[in-house]
Each structure stands twice: as structure tokens, then as C-alpha cells.
Write an enzyme that holds these catalytic residues in place. Structure first.
Site, PDB file in Angstrom:
ATOM      1  N   ARG A   1     -11.065  -4.276 -11.467  1.00  0.00           N
ATOM      2  CA  ARG A   1     -10.018  -3.731 -12.343  1.00  0.00           C
ATOM      3  C   ARG A   1     -10.523  -3.256 -13.700  1.00  0.00           C
ATOM      4  O   ARG A   1     -10.080  -2.218 -14.189  1.00  0.00           O
ATOM      5  CB  ARG A   1      -8.864  -4.726 -12.489  1.00  0.00           C
TER       6      ARG A   1
ATOM      7  N   CYS B   1     -25.769  -3.765  -9.962  1.00  0.00           N
ATOM      8  CA  CYS B   1     -26.722  -2.796 -10.507  1.00  0.00           C
ATOM      9  C   CYS B   1     -26.019  -1.608 -11.114  1.00  0.00           C
ATOM     10  O   CYS B   1     -26.219  -0.462 -10.688  1.00  0.00           O
ATOM     11  CB  CYS B   1     -27.661  -2.358  -9.394  1.00  0.00           C
ATOM     12  N   GLU B   2     -25.160  -1.859 -12.087  1.00  0.00           N
ATOM     13  CA  GLU B   2     -24.450  -0.777 -12.768  1.00  0.00           C
ATOM     14  C   GLU B   2     -24.148  -1.213 -14.186  1.00  0.00           C
ATOM     15  O   GLU B   2     -23.704  -2.345 -14.408  1.00  0.00           O
ATOM     16  CB  GLU B   2     -23.098  -0.498 -12.095  1.00  0.00           C
TER      17      GLU B   2
ATOM     18  N   GLU C   1      10.165  -5.789  -4.813  1.00  0.00           N
ATOM     19  CA  GLU C   1       8.863  -6.063  -4.180  1.00  0.00           C
ATOM     20  C   GLU C   1       7.811  -6.484  -5.201  1.00  0.00           C
ATOM     21  O   GLU C   1       6.806  -5.793  -5.371  1.00  0.00           O
ATOM     22  CB  GLU C   1       8.358  -4.800  -3.474  1.00  0.00           C
ATOM     23  N   PRO C   2       7.995  -7.602  -5.860  1.00  0.00           N
ATOM     24  CA  PRO C   2       6.973  -8.004  -6.841  1.00  0.00           C
ATOM     25  C   PRO C   2       5.719  -8.547  -6.154  1.00  0.00           C
ATOM     26  O   PRO C   2       5.805  -9.309  -5.195  1.00  0.00           O
ATOM     27  CB  PRO C   2       7.662  -9.116  -7.642  1.00  0.00           C
ATOM     28  N   GLY C   3       4.562  -8.100  -6.608  1.00  0.00           N
ATOM     29  CA  GLY C   3       3.304  -8.639  -6.092  1.00  0.00           C
ATOM     30  C   GLY C   3       2.599  -9.362  -7.226  1.00  0.00           C
ATOM     31  O   GLY C   3       2.508 -10.593  -7.270  1.00  0.00           O
TER      32      GLY C   3
HETATM   33  N1  LLP Z   1       5.811  -1.992  -3.709  1.00  0.00           N
HETATM   34  C1  LLP Z   1       5.082  -0.890  -3.481  1.00  0.00           C
HETATM   35  C2  LLP Z   1       5.597   0.154  -2.618  1.00  0.00           C
HETATM   36  C3  LLP Z   1       3.811  -0.770  -4.071  1.00  0.00           C
HETATM   37  O1  LLP Z   1       3.095   0.319  -3.851  1.00  0.00           O
HETATM   38  C4  LLP Z   1       3.327  -1.812  -4.895  1.00  0.00           C
HETATM   39  C5  LLP Z   1       2.016  -1.714  -5.514  1.00  0.00           C
HETATM   40  C6  LLP Z   1       4.128  -2.946  -5.098  1.00  0.00           C
HETATM   41  C7  LLP Z   1       5.374  -3.000  -4.486  1.00  0.00           C
HETATM   42  C8  LLP Z   1       3.691  -4.114  -5.920  1.00  0.00           C
HETATM   43  O2  LLP Z   1       3.468  -3.805  -7.248  1.00  0.00           O
HETATM   44  P1  LLP Z   1       3.234  -5.006  -8.290  1.00  0.00           P
HETATM   45  O3  LLP Z   1       4.521  -5.793  -8.391  1.00  0.00           O
HETATM   46  O4  LLP Z   1       2.144  -5.843  -7.766  1.00  0.00           O
HETATM   47  O5  LLP Z   1       2.890  -4.328  -9.554  1.00  0.00           O
HETATM   48  N2  LLP Z   1      -4.524  -2.136  -7.782  1.00  0.00           N
HETATM   49  C9  LLP Z   1      -3.664  -1.903  -8.919  1.00  0.00           C
HETATM   50  C10 LLP Z   1      -2.199  -2.007  -8.565  1.00  0.00           C
HETATM   51  C11 LLP Z   1      -1.797  -1.091  -7.436  1.00  0.00           C
HETATM   52  C12 LLP Z   1      -0.407  -1.316  -7.021  1.00  0.00           C
HETATM   53  C13 LLP Z   1      -0.087  -0.563  -5.767  1.00  0.00           C
HETATM   54  N3  LLP Z   1       1.252  -0.736  -5.323  1.00  0.00           N
HETATM   55  C14 LLP Z   1      -4.046  -2.867 -10.030  1.00  0.00           C
HETATM   56  O6  LLP Z   1      -4.963  -3.634  -9.848  1.00  0.00           O
HETATM   57  O7  LLP Z   1      -3.435  -2.838 -11.097  1.00  0.00           O
END
Ligand code: LLP
Length: 435
Positions: free
Chosen positions: A333, A364-365, A289-291
Site C-alpha cells: 500500500r 531489491c527496490e 459492504e464494509p471490508g
Molecule cells: N464493495 C465493492 C464493490 C468494492 O469494490 C470494495 C472495494 C468494497 C466493497 C470494500 O471497500 P472497503 O470497505 O474495504 O473500503 N486495495 C485498496 C482498496 C481497494 C478496494 C476495492 N474495492 C487499498 O488497499 O486501499
């Protein structure tokens, strides 16, 4: 760091369009997404999974929390990979982009009954269950709908991934999943099996985000495969699915490493093959599950400089504050995780000497910092454009309206053409919910 269609010579351009032209047409701040690059990255992960696992390749589920909008959902559909949604909202966008529900995997540690019922009624591929309550809720909803719902169990493998505390998800003291060590995972397996309206397809884990090296993933596969073996020994049948989550790291700064999809998948396949071999288990269908690794490098944020101020510090030195027209509302971030970014002057070249500067926003921070410290040309003035790369993941998706700042648009750029895919918010949008 930069996407493949970006050139950073005299003046930054993307797919042949200069930053100045983009700023003029779309305004600032704005996110620009390199469509070709997005497609290439998604396909690269898909190919890497298929090449490494062959017949045992499951699905690449794009983690939509990193960034999603209807147009990007359409790209996902065209590319043909799956999608991971973690809320009803993300599911609604996936469906608005006409993604086949049979390619949707539903996550979330506290899904509402409404979200569960919707997922079941549209026919999602699977629901990843996160608590004992949810086993009962999903089972009851599936029964009510007269369906047998495919489910996975989210497992907590007890791994301390080396990343920021807020984005590590697989050590014991987290809200996610069922722990192996405490026996919760085994109890959940037993509970799911009591429900005829649930079909247990397999197990899932996600160890965290922005992870480098393969050691944590190797340990993950070892622990989950041991659990699969325990299942086989107890129930004399094998679970067919193993989802190892996302988390693959990307480069934010010059010189940062970035995870190579083929290398990552080969390492994962070697670990899975070895561990299955050790337990004489058939290799399951392995999904990821890459995001961030798909969308992160595909976008940059373009800001316009509004003020430049030199501040004298206690020790007599100066700090230059360069303020841009966005900040913590479009990129939380740095404040939230201490994340580091870089930037370049995007509308012209400069031969001026560099001075240590701090890039800040308009909120304002004091903590409204985009880049804590960076050497930038001494001659930056109001009206200059600064581009911050690698803001595609968890940038626009975590944007807020803090200080009632309208959220920036997302503009897709491809082959010399640019088009808005998420429009800029207006003050009218900000007032729309007020009664
Ligand atoms: N699968 C699950 C179950 C997850 O909880 C996540 C991310 C992903 C896949 C995708 O992870 P990735 O490949 O994108 O690293 N807001 C934070 C990251 C939070 C990620 C939450 N879950 C940031 O900006 O670094």
C-alpha cells in the site's frame, strides 16, 4: 488504529500475549489478528445497519477482498452477516468456511463463465452484473441450470469520491458498472428485463475506499433512488434492493479520524428516507459492504529489525534507514497508493531521543518503503521488534512473492491464546508450482 485487545505500554501485547512471546513462537514478519475485535467490529456494523434502517435493513456483506481465509470465513458464518466475493477464489474460501451460499453476493467486472456457472450452481444469493456481455452470460448460465438467478446491476453514479485515484470507483471514467449519465444504466435495466432467467432485485454502487464524511454517500443515495423512481414510473413496480457498497475509512496514524458505524448508518438512513420521500417511493432493503472498516484495525504486522544504516544526504544531513524482514511483499500500500503507516518499538521501552527514520523492507527496490518518515528511538538495533498497526485490510490479501519472499502467516489471538490461521509460506511452497 490498534485493535481493542492491544496494549502498548512497556512492551506491546495483544490479548495478554507479549510481542516478544509471539515473535518467538511464530517468527517474523507475521500478521496478528485480534479475533474478539474482528467480531466486535462486524457486529457493530450489523447492529448499526439494523438500528438505522429497522425493517428496511438489508445485509452487511463483508468485503472479503480486504482479507479472507477459511477461519475468518467461519467467523463470518458464526457472526451471521453476509459476504461479498469478487472472484471464484474468494467464493471458494467463503464456501470452504461453510458460509451459506444464500449469504454470498458475487461481484467482479469480468467474471469468467466458470465463475458465473459455479455461483449459480451453488445457489448464491445474488450476482452483481457489471456489463452488457455479462447480462447475456448470466442469463444463459441460469437458463442452462434451469434456475432464475437474482441479480443486481452495478451502477456508476458519477461521483468523485475524495480518496486516492486508484481506489475511487464511481466517477465516469472507470471500468466498473453502468453509468447513469450516459444512459447505460437504463439500457442495462431494459436488457435484464428481457431475460426470464434473471430476476432484477435492485441496484448497487460502490463509490471508493477509505472515505470520510457522509456527503458522497448522500449524493449516491440521491442518484440511485432517482433511478429507482424512474424504474417505478416506467414499469409500475418497485425494485426491492439497494446496495450502497463499502468504503468507510479507518485510522492509520495517531490522530486520524475513523468512521463510526452508528453515525454512518444514521446519516445513510436519513438520506435514503429523505430521497425516497421526495419520490414517494417505498424504502428498499438497504445493504452495505464494509471490508476495511471491519478487518483493517484488527491486525498489526510484527517485523524484526535486521539493519540500521545512517546515510548522508546531499545537504549534509543524515537519514536513518531501518530495514525490517518484510516490506512491499507484505504491504504494497505505501508504494501503490502512498499510504501512510506508523510503527512502535514492540519488545521494550526506550528513553533514547527520537531520530527521523525511514522504515524499509528487504526487497531489491528503492521504493520498498513501509514508512517514509517517522521519529523512532535512536537506540533501535538489529533484533528489535517493530509493530505496524492497521494492516488488516489489503495487507496480507495483496501480499506477493516478489523476490521469492515467502508470505507471512496470519495468527489469531484471543483470550491469551494464539493460533496460526494462515501458515507461513516456505521455500517448498515457492517451488511447488515450478515444473
Ligand atoms: N464493495 C465493492 C464493490 C468494492 O469494490 C470494495 C472495494 C468494497 C466493497 C470494500 O471497500 P472497503 O470497505 O474495504 O473500503 N486495495 C485498496 C482498496 C481497494 C478496494 C476495492 N474495492 C487499498 O488497499 O486501499
Amino acid at each position: 488504529m490498534w485493535s481493542s485487545s492491544v496494549t502498548t505500554g512497556a512492551e506491546l501485547s495483544i490479548a495478554g500475549i507479549t510481542a516478544k512471546t509471539l515473535a518467538k513462537e511464530f517468527g517474523t514478519p507475521a500478521f496478528f489478528i485480534d479475533e474478539a475485535d474482528f467480531r466486535e467490529r462486524a457486529l457493530a456494523w450489523d447492529k448499526a445497519l439494523k438500528d438505522a434502517f429497522g425493517l428496511h435493513a438489508g445485509t452487511v456483506y463483508y468485503a472479503s477482498k480486504a482479507f479472507i481465509c477459511t477461519e475468518v470465513a467461519r467467523w463470518i458464518k458464526e457472526i451471521g452477516i453476509g459476504i461479498d466475493v469478487s472472484t471464484g477464489g474468494e467464493m471458494a474460501v467463503a464456501l470452504a468456511g461453510s458460509i451459506d451460499p444464500a449469504k454470498i453476493e458475487v461481484h467482479g467486472n469480468n467474471k469468467s463463465l466458470g465463475e458465473i456457472e459455479k455461483a449459480i450452481s451453488v445457489g448464491v444469493e445474488s450476482i452483481v452484473i457489471d456489463s452488457l456481455y455479462e447480462i447475456e452470460r448470466v442469463a444463459a448460465a441460469a437458463k442452462k441450470a434451469g434456475k432464475v438467478q437474482a441479480v443486481l446491476l452495478r451502477i456508476t453514479p458519477g461521483i468523485q469520491a475524495h480518496t486516492h485515484e486508484s481506489i475511487a470507483t464511481a466517477h465516469e471514467d472507470v471500468k466498473f458498472g453502468f453509468s447513469i449519465a450516459s444512459g447505460a444504466a437504463w439500457a442495462a435495466i431494459a436488457a435484464v428485463r428481457t431475460h426470464p432467467s434473471l430476476e432484477l432485485r435492485g441496484i448497487h454502487a460502490h463509490i471508493g475506499s477509505q472515505i470520510f464524511g457522509y456527503k458522497s454517500f448522500e449524493i449516491l443515495s440521491e442518484r440511485l433512488i432517482s433511478l429507482l423512481a424512474q424504474y417505478r414510473d416506467e414499469f409500475k413496480s418497485e425494485l426491492p434492493e439497494l446496495d450502497l457498497g463499502g468504503g468507510y475509512g479507518i485510522a492509520y496514524l495517531p490522530g486520524d479520524e475513523t468512521v463510526n458505524p452508528a453515525e454512518a448508518m444514521n446519516a445513510l438512513a436519513a438520506a435514503v428516507t429523505k430521497n425516497c420521500g421526495a419520490h414517494k417511493l417505498q424504502i428498499p432493503r438497504v445493504s452495505i459492504e464494509p471490508g476495511r472498516a471491519i478487518v483493517g484495525p484488527t491486525m498489526f504486522t510484527l517485523y524484526e529489525v535486521g539493519t540500521v544504516k545512517d546515510v548522508t544526504l546531499e545537504n549534509g544531513t543524515h537519514r536513518r534507514y531501518i530495514s525490517v524482514d518484510g516490506g512491499m511483499s507484505d504491504n504494497i500500500r505505501p508504494s501503490l497508493y502512498g499510504a501512510e503507516y506508523t510503527t512502535i518499538l514492540a519488545n521494550r521501552t526506550s528513553t533514547a531521543p527520537h531520530v527521523s527514520s525511514r522504515l524499509v523492507g528487504k526487497h531489491c527496490e528503492t521504493g520498498d518503503i513501509v514508512i517514509r518518515e517517522i521519529d523512532l528511538p535512536d537506540d533501535i538495533v538489529p533484533g528489535d521488534l517493530l509493530a505496524v498497526p492497521a494492516t488488516g485490510a489489503y495487507g496480507r490479501s495483496m501480499a506477493s512473492n516478489y523476490n521469492h519472499v515467502p508470505r507471512p502467516p496470519v495468527v489469531a489471538v484471543k483470550d491469551g491464546k494464539a493460533r496460526v490461521i494462515v501458515r507461513r509460506e516456505t521455500e517448498a511452497d515457492l517451488l511447488r508450482l515450478d515444473i
